[in-house]
Design an enzyme around this catalytic site. Structure first.
Site, mmCIF file in Angstrom:
data_model
loop_
_atom_site.group_PDB
_atom_site.id
_atom_site.type_symbol
_atom_site.label_atom_id
_atom_site.label_comp_id
_atom_site.label_asym_id
_atom_site.label_seq_id
_atom_site.Cartn_x
_atom_site.Cartn_y
_atom_site.Cartn_z
ATOM 1 N N GLY A 1 -16.728 1.592 -15.050
ATOM 2 C CA GLY A 1 -15.392 1.029 -14.873
ATOM 3 C C GLY A 1 -15.257 0.011 -13.762
ATOM 4 N N THR A 2 -16.249 -0.886 -13.652
ATOM 5 C CA THR A 2 -16.129 -1.948 -12.658
ATOM 6 C C THR A 2 -16.527 -3.287 -13.270
ATOM 7 O OG1 THR A 2 -16.726 -2.688 -10.423
ATOM 8 C CG2 THR A 2 -18.435 -1.517 -11.668
ATOM 9 N N SER A 3 -15.852 -4.358 -12.852
ATOM 10 C CA SER A 3 -16.056 -5.683 -13.456
ATOM 11 C C SER A 3 -17.272 -6.402 -12.873
ATOM 12 C CB SER A 3 -14.818 -6.543 -13.220
ATOM 13 O OG SER A 3 -14.581 -6.671 -11.809
ATOM 14 N N HIS B 1 -14.639 1.448 0.051
ATOM 15 C CA HIS B 1 -13.516 0.537 0.339
ATOM 16 C C HIS B 1 -12.347 1.257 1.009
ATOM 17 C CE1 HIS B 1 -14.907 -2.466 -3.018
ATOM 18 N NE2 HIS B 1 -15.646 -2.527 -1.942
ATOM 19 N N ALA C 1 -13.741 5.116 -20.394
ATOM 20 C CA ALA C 1 -14.442 6.051 -19.492
ATOM 21 C C ALA C 1 -14.179 7.503 -19.891
ATOM 22 C CB ALA C 1 -13.981 5.800 -18.057
ATOM 23 N N GLN D 1 -15.539 2.488 -5.340
ATOM 24 C CA GLN D 1 -14.803 1.356 -4.778
ATOM 25 C C GLN D 1 -13.310 1.691 -4.747
ATOM 26 O OE1 GLN D 1 -16.435 -2.603 -6.540
ATOM 27 N NE2 GLN D 1 -16.985 -1.001 -7.997
ATOM 28 N N ASN D 2 -12.946 2.775 -5.426
ATOM 29 C CA ASN D 2 -11.538 3.144 -5.556
ATOM 30 C C ASN D 2 -11.008 3.778 -4.274
ATOM 31 O OD1 ASN D 2 -11.924 2.239 -8.127
ATOM 32 N ND2 ASN D 2 -12.008 4.275 -9.052
ATOM 33 N N CYS E 1 -6.040 3.425 12.782
ATOM 34 C CA CYS E 1 -5.365 2.841 13.953
ATOM 35 C C CYS E 1 -6.142 1.617 14.411
ATOM 36 C CB CYS E 1 -5.264 3.850 15.089
ATOM 37 S SG CYS E 1 -4.490 3.126 16.556
ATOM 38 N N TYR F 1 0.828 -1.220 0.000
ATOM 39 C CA TYR F 1 0.000 0.000 0.000
ATOM 40 C C TYR F 1 0.859 1.266 0.000
ATOM 41 C CZ TYR F 1 -3.980 -3.043 0.463
ATOM 42 O OH TYR F 1 -4.915 -4.010 0.197
HETATM 43 N N1 APR Z 1 -12.600 2.715 -19.278
HETATM 44 C C1 APR Z 1 -13.699 2.017 -18.829
HETATM 45 N N2 APR Z 1 -13.627 0.802 -18.232
HETATM 46 C C2 APR Z 1 -12.404 0.266 -18.090
HETATM 47 C C3 APR Z 1 -11.216 0.914 -18.546
HETATM 48 C C4 APR Z 1 -11.357 2.197 -19.164
HETATM 49 N N3 APR Z 1 -10.307 2.874 -19.613
HETATM 50 N N4 APR Z 1 -10.139 0.105 -18.271
HETATM 51 C C5 APR Z 1 -10.650 -1.007 -17.671
HETATM 52 N N5 APR Z 1 -12.005 -0.914 -17.576
HETATM 53 C C6 APR Z 1 -12.940 -1.872 -16.971
HETATM 54 C C7 APR Z 1 -12.554 -3.328 -17.185
HETATM 55 O O1 APR Z 1 -13.138 -3.827 -18.363
HETATM 56 C C8 APR Z 1 -13.137 -4.005 -15.935
HETATM 57 O O2 APR Z 1 -14.490 -4.413 -16.178
HETATM 58 O O3 APR Z 1 -12.879 -1.671 -15.570
HETATM 59 C C9 APR Z 1 -13.132 -2.897 -14.885
HETATM 60 C C10 APR Z 1 -12.078 -3.059 -13.796
HETATM 61 O O4 APR Z 1 -12.409 -4.196 -13.055
HETATM 62 P P1 APR Z 1 -11.540 -4.648 -11.773
HETATM 63 O O5 APR Z 1 -10.118 -4.605 -12.105
HETATM 64 O O6 APR Z 1 -12.141 -5.933 -11.308
HETATM 65 O O7 APR Z 1 -11.781 -3.480 -10.707
HETATM 66 P P2 APR Z 1 -13.064 -3.206 -9.784
HETATM 67 O O8 APR Z 1 -14.319 -3.684 -10.426
HETATM 68 O O9 APR Z 1 -13.018 -1.793 -9.371
HETATM 69 O O10 APR Z 1 -12.741 -4.143 -8.505
HETATM 70 C C11 APR Z 1 -13.662 -4.163 -7.450
HETATM 71 O O11 APR Z 1 -12.231 -5.561 -6.148
HETATM 72 O O12 APR Z 1 -10.074 -6.058 -5.752
HETATM 73 C C12 APR Z 1 -11.175 -5.490 -5.186
HETATM 74 O O13 APR Z 1 -11.405 -3.812 -3.526
HETATM 75 C C13 APR Z 1 -10.974 -4.023 -4.835
HETATM 76 O O14 APR Z 1 -12.423 -2.124 -5.248
HETATM 77 C C14 APR Z 1 -11.883 -3.297 -5.818
HETATM 78 C C15 APR Z 1 -12.945 -4.334 -6.125
#
Ligand code: APR
Length: 233
Positions: free
Chosen positions: A176-178, A110, A220, A92-93, A118, A57
């Site tokens: 931008g989340t999976s 998160h 994005a 989530q970022n 602490c 970190y």
């Molecule tokens: N623009 C839009 N989407 C994008 C881009 C971009 N430039 N680059 C990547 N992505 C998409 C990918 O296709 C994917 O679906 O963003 C997503 C990222 O997914 P992850 O890496 O799984 O991240 P996230 O969904 O934020 O993870 C969720 O998991 O590991 C834990 O706590 C951590 O907050 C995190 C949580």
């Protein structure tokens, strides 16, 4: 956009910060290919090897201070400033790029890299320096500071408030989340159940795409400014 939309909840993930130069987690070459989740993102991993976790970190905390918000962060900050209805950016970022772009109505479910927690007195402290070497807690003096990041197996922050906002939302947008990690991955179904229209903006279809009324695929930095321009009309 329909006039009936007043309350908006926006969920963001690592994809919104990818174009600022921050690795995502599950894309090719992402953080979870470089590190074992069990080692660096669980309380058990921290108990086993705190220095390894602190260094992980510390490196991310240093890196985030070297990058800048991108057009997607800036567009959401503009929407936040202009939108007269309710709006909440649930991220989530753990980076501070939403705030550095000017957004105010942001909730870090998160945790945050630029904060230390602490483990002894529970206080949270704004923090930009390394934590390896166990600096003392400014409040209680204990050498018990850990990254203020929610690890797997821990409860995300402010879940009651998030569900309250989802219950009142007319529009839920995911950027931008999976859709791989709960409880965030379930928000689309919660919002739908309460009658919200649901939109996904992502580089590719996410694991929860099925639940969205609409999915727009792309970067994005292009999709978000386009969508915000539509909303603000
Ligand atoms: N623009 C839009 N989407 C994008 C881009 C971009 N430039 N680059 C990547 N992505 C998409 C990918 O296709 C994917 O679906 O963003 C997503 C990222 O997914 P992850 O890496 O799984 O991240 P996230 O969904 O934020 O993870 C969720 O998991 O590991 C834990 O706590 C951590 O907050 C995190 C949580």
């Amino acid at each position: 956009m329909s006039d009936s939309i007043r309350n908006i909840v926006i969920l963001t993930g690592a994809g919104i910060s990818a174009e600022s130069g921050i690795d995502t987690f599950r894309d090719g070459g992402g953080l979870w290919e470089q590190h074992r989740v069990e080692d660096v993102a669980t309380p058990e991993g921290f108990a086993r090897d705190p220095a390894l976790v602190q260094r992980f970190y510390d490196a991310r905390r240093e890196a985030v201070q070297k990058v800048e918000p991108n057009a997607a962060h800036r567009a959401l900050a503009e929407l936040d400033a202009e939108w007269e209805g309710d709006l909440l950016i649930v991220t989530q970022n753990v980076d501070d790029l939403h705030e550095r772009a000017g957004a105010k109505r942001v909730l870090h479910m998160h945790g945050e890299l630029l904060s230390a927690l602490c483990a002894s007195c529970g206080q949270r402290h704004k923090w930009s320096e390394p934590l390896v070497g166990s600096p003392a807690c400014p409040d209680c003096g204990a050498e018990a500071l850990r990254p203020d990041v929610v690890w797997f197996g821990e409860m995300p922050y402010e879940m009651d408030r998030i569900y309250e906002e989802l219950r009142r939302a007319d529009l839920f947008v995911s950027i931008g989340t999976s859709g791989a990690v709960y409880p965030a991955a379930g928000f689309v179904r919660d919002a739908r159940e309460f009658g919200a229209h649901t939109l996904e903006l992502n580089l590719q279809r996410s694991e929860g795409s099925y639940w969205f009324d609409e999915t727009r695929k792309g970067r994005a930095s292009e999709l978000v400014p386009e969508w915000v321009a539509e909303v603000l009309g």
